[in-house]
Design an enzyme around this catalytic site. Structure first.
Site, PDB file in Angstrom:
ATOM      1  N   ASP A 171       0.730  -1.087   0.307  1.00  0.00           N
ATOM      2  CA  ASP A 171      -0.099   0.120  -0.084  1.00  0.00           C
ATOM      3  C   ASP A 171       1.036   1.796   0.214  1.00  0.00           C
ATOM      4  O   ASP A 171       2.161   1.359   0.251  1.00  0.00           O
ATOM      5  CB  ASP A 171      -0.523   0.081   1.131  1.00  0.00           C
ATOM      6  CG  ASP A 171      -1.503  -1.190   1.250  1.00  0.00           C
ATOM      7  OD1 ASP A 171      -2.784  -1.769   0.346  1.00  0.00           O
ATOM      8  OD2 ASP A 171      -1.788  -1.504   1.983  1.00  0.00           O
ATOM      9  N   TYR A 185       6.086  -9.761   7.536  1.00  0.00           N
ATOM     10  CA  TYR A 185       5.884  -8.359   7.625  1.00  0.00           C
ATOM     11  C   TYR A 185       6.681  -7.325   8.614  1.00  0.00           C
ATOM     12  O   TYR A 185       6.458  -8.609   9.241  1.00  0.00           O
ATOM     13  CB  TYR A 185       4.009  -8.354   7.343  1.00  0.00           C
ATOM     14  CG  TYR A 185       3.637  -7.813   5.498  1.00  0.00           C
ATOM     15  CD1 TYR A 185       4.410  -6.650   5.490  1.00  0.00           C
ATOM     16  CD2 TYR A 185       3.423  -9.160   5.462  1.00  0.00           C
ATOM     17  CE1 TYR A 185       4.085  -6.483   3.853  1.00  0.00           C
ATOM     18  CE2 TYR A 185       3.469  -9.216   4.075  1.00  0.00           C
ATOM     19  CZ  TYR A 185       2.785  -8.094   3.788  1.00  0.00           C
ATOM     20  OH  TYR A 185       2.331  -8.057   2.426  1.00  0.00           O
TER      21      TYR A 185
END
Lengths: 260, 260
Positions: free
Chosen positions: B57, B115
């Site tokens: 994103d 992540y």
């Protein structure tokens, strides 16, 4: 303007120097001091002034710059922090503030400073660390650099490591220590502590130690360069991006906010 | 153009997502994929294409994105790395490259991804870490967050943590683990490993765990949110700036350049 007497506030700052042309106000350039003055004048006092402990060069960062403002405004120190941080750009922030004596001078108050110069070895850039480190395409012998650095510790005439345009009256300074370490992510940190520093002194020391670390110069050469007091015999100036003013040694009455 | 057959090159990337509007090409926006395509087309092949393993994103970083290019040009993998890095802006770099099979798909080849979401607690911003971390003005109970996170590990329907506009056919995913740690500088890292992820899934998980960590929600609420499969019951989406795609689990034949 307000008729109030100006007062002195001490404060500590953190900034990412990447997009600043250094600390000191320069006409037509974006500087840390200039950015602070603009915000202080538009918020509190059109005649506000700001001084700092270290005139960091273009691209150089500070995790802990010591500064002071003279303003004719009754804002409390905590309100000063909040008001400035709400108005400052994201790459500079006030960490804490306190009421200081009228004669408080950030440049002369500290007992010393710690700088850290970061280096990483890679054939390709690493954008997530590249703003705060110097990339080298070759290996460094950190042990050789550590041995060479020892000759710089103590009180010496550091003329060989002063910027050629600095024009100091005295180039004698005291280094308390230099430590060279490697963190788990492979970034080498050269930590330099001293009472005071000449312009570009840390960057010139690092540039010289790298000549040793890469094998171009023997370990003894650093002591010879120091003794020669001739800037032209030292190594190149390491880029500003790798340097961070890590700590200004001054016990300010604002808690431990200046140290992690 | 050249009459050569297109070939497939795999590569690994690192980028600072701050100034990108995410990975995926969008008209009129600066994106990582778009930046790579522009450089590849102007350098090697006007019809070059690029695919990535993860559509990060806006604001999200990658220490290790896996990607592939289809180009009709005979450049060697090493020359590909050098040519791209010489032309790419400083916030994105190619870490390594290799000859890949014609059907290599970065999106489907990996066995999993790691992540890391970084958070720091401070009443004032810290510009030197603020590009890669989310600042919170309150303390977090990391033990409570760790306990709450346990209910998410394993194979579940993660509909409650999917972006509301994602429109996946299945929202079942497998999380291998979640670890919450504090580094010496006071930055909290939430490390999430899994086989695959829904859009904004890590940011929604972190936003929900923070509600627990700040004491707004009891620990058990996270399991209830998961079971409810309703996005509206989960916490807010944590900002993109704190998230880094740390590792894509794919053993590429380009050495250990992808891991520190």
């Amino acid at each position: 303007m307000s008729g109030r007497a100006p007062r002195r506030l001490g404060f500590r700052l953190e900034y990412d120097g990447t997009d600043f042309h250094g600390w000191q106000v320069q006409s037509g350039q974006r500087t840390v001091q200039g950015t602070l003055i603009d915000v202080l004048r538009s918020t509190f006092d059109p005649e506000a002034t700001v001084d700092g402990a270290s005139r960091t060069d273009a691209g150089v960062h500070a995790r802990d710059q010591l500064a002071a403002a003279t303003i004719a405004h009754p804002v409390a120190a905590t309100g000063f922090v909040k008001a400035l941080n709400a108005r400052l750009p994201r790459d500079v922030a006030v960490r804490c503030a306190w009421e200081a004596a009228a004669d408080f001078q950030p440049r002369f108050a500290p007992n010393g400073k710690t700088y850290i110069y970061r280096i990483y070895r890679d054939i390709a850039p690493r954008p997530l660390i590249d703003r705060q480190a110097w990339r080298l395409g070759f290996d460094l012998d950190l042990d050789a650099m550590s041995v060479a650095a020892r000759s710089l510790i103590g009180t010496h005439d550091f003329a060989a490591f002063a910027a050629s345009d600095a024009g100091q009256t005295s180039t004698v300074r005291t280094l308390f220590g230099i430590a060279i370490s490697l963190d788990p992510s492979g970034v080498c940190a050269v930590t330099v502590e001293g009472s005071a520093f000449l312009k570009q002194m840390v960057r010139n020391i690092v540039g010289t130690l790298v000549e040793v670390g890469r094998g171009h110069w023997p370990v003894d050469r650093v002591a010879e360069v120091l003794d020669g007091r001739d800037r032209r015999r030292a190594g190149p100036t390491a880029p500003g991006r790798g340097l961070t003013l890590e700590r200004v040694w001054y016990e300010a009455p604002c808690g431990d906010r200046h140290a992690p």
